[in-house]
Design a protein around this motif. Structure first.
Motif, PDB file in Angstrom:
ATOM      1  N   ILE A   1       0.836  -1.205   0.000  1.00 60.56           N
ATOM      2  CA  ILE A   1       0.000   0.000   0.000  1.00 60.56           C
ATOM      3  C   ILE A   1       0.873   1.258   0.000  1.00 60.56           C
ATOM      4  O   ILE A   1       0.582   2.228  -0.704  1.00 60.56           O
ATOM      5  N   ALA A   2       1.962   1.200   0.781  1.00 58.19           N
ATOM      6  CA  ALA A   2       2.851   2.357   0.863  1.00 58.19           C
ATOM      7  C   ALA A   2       3.428   2.677  -0.512  1.00 58.19           C
ATOM      8  O   ALA A   2       3.428   3.833  -0.954  1.00 58.19           O
ATOM      9  N   VAL A   3       3.917   1.639  -1.195  1.00 53.90           N
ATOM     10  CA  VAL A   3       4.495   1.834  -2.525  1.00 53.90           C
ATOM     11  C   VAL A   3       3.427   2.359  -3.475  1.00 53.90           C
ATOM     12  O   VAL A   3       3.653   3.310  -4.233  1.00 53.90           O
TER      13      VAL A   3
ATOM     14  N   LYS B   1       0.663   4.062  -2.842  1.00 54.16           N
ATOM     15  CA  LYS B   1       0.312   5.453  -2.581  1.00 54.16           C
ATOM     16  C   LYS B   1       1.409   6.399  -3.049  1.00 54.16           C
ATOM     17  O   LYS B   1       1.147   7.443  -3.652  1.00 54.16           O
ATOM     18  N   HIS B   2       2.644   5.988  -2.768  1.00 52.82           N
ATOM     19  CA  HIS B   2       3.766   6.845  -3.156  1.00 52.82           C
ATOM     20  C   HIS B   2       3.844   7.000  -4.671  1.00 52.82           C
ATOM     21  O   HIS B   2       4.052   8.091  -5.191  1.00 52.82           O
TER      22      HIS B   2
ATOM     23  N   ARG C   1       1.088   9.255  -5.998  1.00 50.76           N
ATOM     24  CA  ARG C   1       1.371  10.662  -5.749  1.00 50.76           C
ATOM     25  C   ARG C   1       2.412  11.171  -6.743  1.00 50.76           C
ATOM     26  O   ARG C   1       2.295  12.270  -7.281  1.00 50.76           O
TER      27      ARG C   1
ATOM     28  N   ASN D   1       1.629  14.111  -9.277  1.00 54.72           N
ATOM     29  CA  ASN D   1       2.376  15.344  -9.021  1.00 54.72           C
ATOM     30  C   ASN D   1       3.238  15.726 -10.213  1.00 54.72           C
ATOM     31  O   ASN D   1       3.720  16.839 -10.294  1.00 54.72           O
TER      32      ASN D   1
ATOM     33  N   GLU E   1      14.456   3.986 -10.390  1.00 52.25           N
ATOM     34  CA  GLU E   1      14.828   3.573  -9.036  1.00 52.25           C
ATOM     35  C   GLU E   1      16.292   3.165  -9.016  1.00 52.25           C
ATOM     36  O   GLU E   1      17.045   3.481  -8.101  1.00 52.25           O
TER      37      GLU E   1
ATOM     38  N   GLN F   1      18.624   6.318  -9.591  1.00 50.23           N
ATOM     39  CA  GLN F   1      18.708   7.213  -8.426  1.00 50.23           C
ATOM     40  C   GLN F   1      19.147   6.465  -7.171  1.00 50.23           C
ATOM     41  O   GLN F   1      19.214   7.056  -6.099  1.00 50.23           O
TER      42      GLN F   1
ATOM     43  N   THR G   1      17.506   4.589  -5.446  1.00 50.30           N
ATOM     44  CA  THR G   1      16.448   4.448  -4.445  1.00 50.30           C
ATOM     45  C   THR G   1      16.054   2.983  -4.300  1.00 50.30           C
ATOM     46  O   THR G   1      15.360   2.622  -3.360  1.00 50.30           O
TER      47      THR G   1
ATOM     48  N   LEU H   1      16.888   1.654  -1.015  1.00 52.10           N
ATOM     49  CA  LEU H   1      15.925   1.910   0.055  1.00 52.10           C
ATOM     50  C   LEU H   1      14.870   0.808   0.061  1.00 52.10           C
ATOM     51  O   LEU H   1      14.552   0.232   1.108  1.00 52.10           O
ATOM     52  N   LEU H   2      14.361   0.504  -1.136  1.00 55.86           N
ATOM     53  CA  LEU H   2      13.302  -0.505  -1.226  1.00 55.86           C
ATOM     54  C   LEU H   2      13.807  -1.862  -0.734  1.00 55.86           C
ATOM     55  O   LEU H   2      13.090  -2.592  -0.066  1.00 55.86           O
TER      56      LEU H   2
ATOM     57  N   LEU I   1      13.984  -1.826   3.128  1.00 58.25           N
ATOM     58  CA  LEU I   1      12.729  -1.705   3.878  1.00 58.25           C
ATOM     59  C   LEU I   1      12.128  -3.094   4.107  1.00 58.25           C
ATOM     60  O   LEU I   1      12.364  -4.004   3.322  1.00 58.25           O
ATOM     61  N   PRO I   2      11.340  -3.221   5.184  1.00 52.92           N
ATOM     62  CA  PRO I   2      10.740  -4.537   5.444  1.00 52.92           C
ATOM     63  C   PRO I   2       9.550  -4.829   4.536  1.00 52.92           C
ATOM     64  O   PRO I   2       8.460  -5.109   5.001  1.00 52.92           O
ATOM     65  N   ILE I   3       9.753  -4.711   3.226  1.00 50.63           N
ATOM     66  CA  ILE I   3       8.709  -5.100   2.278  1.00 50.63           C
ATOM     67  C   ILE I   3       9.365  -5.987   1.228  1.00 50.63           C
ATOM     68  O   ILE I   3      10.543  -5.827   0.941  1.00 50.63           O
TER      69      ILE I   3
END
Lengths: 334, 287
Positions: free
Chosen positions: B2-4, B6-7, B10, B14, B71, B74, B76, B79-80, B83-85
């Motif tokens: 869900i976090a991914v 939503k991000h 956005r 944006n 990803e 950059q 990033t 980070l993924l 993270l605990p996903i």
């Protein structure tokens, strides 16, 4: 807290991390020290689950990072070498995303985000696009991200690289501050930095663990022999005679200048260099020769660092802690 | 996940991506509706969708090119990974976000048949059946785009390859008429295909033995079948090209048939490419 067992990583044929084992206990600041390309980032990437290992095991709070990645990753906050920031987000948006991914929801998410924003001092820039922030602020946002979800261990990969001196000081203060509440591991190739902030130093060179202990321990145990430089009116042979009465002298080189001054470099493996210098002084008082000048050269961590990095092919059993059984260090040059 | 999701949403809304994508799709379908439904006064909205499917060649790669490539560029992705996903969560979150971006213009398009129905007889069932096929076909193409984006860190490269692959897929029916339909031709094509599969496996796993092994087994299998029963290879290559065409199956719906086989085919394509994307991301940890 973190247990690394026989970690080995090959990139193709290139051996990046070579059978590294160490254990990290709770509540210290650990410095991960090594020259560029020593395998620091690779090791950190493996510990945080970003990279697989060719061999070996990493346990975070008892959870294997490869077997139970979710449970293990929840205990870690990680800032990689390049802060992994989404440039089009604002710090607030970015932190909310990371917080959600770490399982925070609703009011708790907002509270934790404000908390880390406060802690890392990015309140003033929280709504600006990350792309427009200065490097120091980007680094802070990266650290804030690592702090979210109150992890037990915070791992920072070269957090001060590329910052200006003021920013470096600020980040160091921040790390020191974090060390009071978390276990912090941070890597650096700058010795003075590690020496200033860390309680424990893990030294790695050419993929091998070469030393592990407090800065003082490393300085003591891994020192190049202490050296005393003295200038005297004794001739070479007299000098040898005098000094031969003193124990623990490993090596002596002398140089006589034309005006009857002899400069001697005396190397010793005596642990207490001051006691040694008194012995030499007393030996001279029993002769009719005098000492014009005497200086003590203590080995410093810098020398240890350089020597260890250069002799990385040699195998050193790590120094654990003072009361541990494995204090002896054994150096085998190849 | 869900976090991914939503991000990602956005990020799309944006930036220009979602709007450019939507505008392109709406303009294309709008022109189609003008030509068929208004100018030619045909009441079949499904023809418009069939005509508009060409636009996917351009807009899908534009939409998907950055999704994983950026990803990586950059950094990033680190980070993924930390993270605990799981990687599956990441890919699914990103895919569903893309799907939602795609569904926004589709919702607007879904109103068109209703409007036309006010002024004449419109076959609503066929229209919406085709729209559904249009949706899942787009979904399959987006999954393909996600996979291509996972292979590189260069967005432009991902877009280029995406356009080439989708264009080839679009024309594969017409091209199938021109390729050799002899048994020998098909056998040679299959051998070349085996080598390509081997190369892809080698690229993905960096395991030479596995790659050569798979290639070898496939080639031996092809040759053996060819020697035993040559007739089986008659017209095989054009058939494969027809079968693999994503666009061809849309026309079944346009012709008024709700083809479950096609639905299963599209859904399998989605699962297949998302699975490959996850593997491609996982592989980066092992290089």
């Amino acid at each position: 807290m973190i247990k690394v067992e026989h970690l080995t990583k090959y990139y193709g044929d290139h051996l990046a991390v070579d059978d590294v084992s160490f254990e990290i206990s709770k509540g210290h600041v650990y410095g991960f020290l090594g020259p560029n390309g020593a395998g620091k980032s690779t090791t950190m990437n493996i510990i945080t689950g970003c990279l697989s290992a060719t061999d070996g095991r990493v346990l975070i709070g008892g959870h294997d990072i490869f077997e139970e990645p979710d449970a293990a990753k929840r205990l870690i906050g990680y800032l990689p070498e390049h802060p992994p920031l989404y440039m089009n987000d604002s710090p607030l948006e970015y932190l909310r995303f990371v917080g959600e991914a770490k399982g925070l929801r609703g009011p708790e998410l907002s509270a934790r985000v404000s908390e880390v924003v406060e802690k890392t001092g990015i309140y003033n820039v929280r709504n600006r696009r990350i792309a427009t922030l200065s490097k120091g602020y980007k680094q802070r946002v990266g650290i804030a991200q690592a702090l979210l979800g109150s992890p037990k261990v915070i791992i920072l990969d070269e957090p001060t690289v590329g910052l200006d001196p003021i920013q470096i000081i600020e980040i160091r203060d921040l790390i020191r501050e974090l060390g009071k509440t978390h276990t912090v591991i941070f890597s650096s190739h700058i010795l003075s930095e590690v020496q200033a902030i860390c309680d424990q130093i893990i030294m790695i060179a050419k993929g091998k663990l070469v030393a592990f202990g407090t800065p003082e321990e490393l300085q003591q145990k891994l020192l190049t022999p202490n050296e005393i430089i003295l200038t005297t009116n004794a001739k070479d042979k007299d000098l040898q005679d005098i000094v031969s009465k003193v124990d623990y002298i490993a090596d002596i080189t002398t140089r006589t200048t034309d005006s009857n001054f002899t400069t001697a470099h005396i190397k010793s493996n005596h642990e207490d260099i001051y006691e040694l210098s008194s012995s030499i002084f007393r030996a001279f008082t029993h002769s009719d020769k005098v000492i014009y000048e005497m200086s003590l050269k203590k080995g410093n961590l810098e020398d240890v660092f350089i020597e260890l990095s250069e002799n990385a092919d040699a195998v050193v059993t790590p120094i654990e802690s003072a009361n541990d059984d494995s204090i002896e260090s054994e150096v085998k040059s190849e | 996940m869900i976090a991914v999701l939503k991000h990602e949403l956005r990020t799309y809304f944006n930036s220009l991506t979602a709007y450019v994508f939507g505008a392109f799709l709406l303009v294309f379908v709008g022109i189609g509706a003008m030509l068929y439904n208004l100018q030619a006064a045909v009441s079949n909205f499904e023809f418009v969708l069939s005509f508009s499917s060409l636009v996917f060649v351009v807009i899908v790669p534009i939409l998907t090119m950055r999704v994983l490539a950026e990803e990586r560029k950059q950094r990033t992705d680190q980070l993924l990974y930390s993270l605990p996903i799981s990687t599956t969560d990441v890919v699914l979150g990103k895919y569903i976000a893309l799907l939602l971006v795609y569904m926004v213009p589709l919702c607007i398009i879904a109103v068109y048949p209703l409007i036309f129905a006010q002024y004449g007889d419109v076959y609503l069932l066929t229209s919406y059946g085709s729209l559904f096929a249009f949706l899942i076909m787009g979904g399959a193409l987006i999954a393909l785009g996600v996979f291509i984006s996972s292979l590189t860190e260069n967005q432009a490269f991902a877009a280029g390859i995406g356009i080439a692959v989708i264009l080839f897929n679009y024309f594969s029916i017409s091209l199938a008429e021109y390729v050799s339909s002899t048994a020998l031709g098909s056998a040679i094509a299959l051998i070349v295909l085996s080598l390509i599969i081997g190369w892809v496996i080698r690229h993905l796993t960096k395991n030479n033995l596995l790659a050569y092994g798979v290639s070898f087994v496939l080639i031996v299998g092809t040759l053996a079948t060819f020697l035993i029963d040559e007739a089986k290879f008659e017209g095989l290559l054009p058939n494969i090209m027809k079968k693999l065409s994503l666009f061809d199956r849309l026309d079944i719906f346009v012709n008024g048939v709700f083809d479950m086989t096609a639905v299963v085919f599209y859904l399998s394509a989605i699962v297949f490419f998302l699975f490959l994307s996850v593997q491609s991301l996982e592989k980066r940890r092992y290089n």
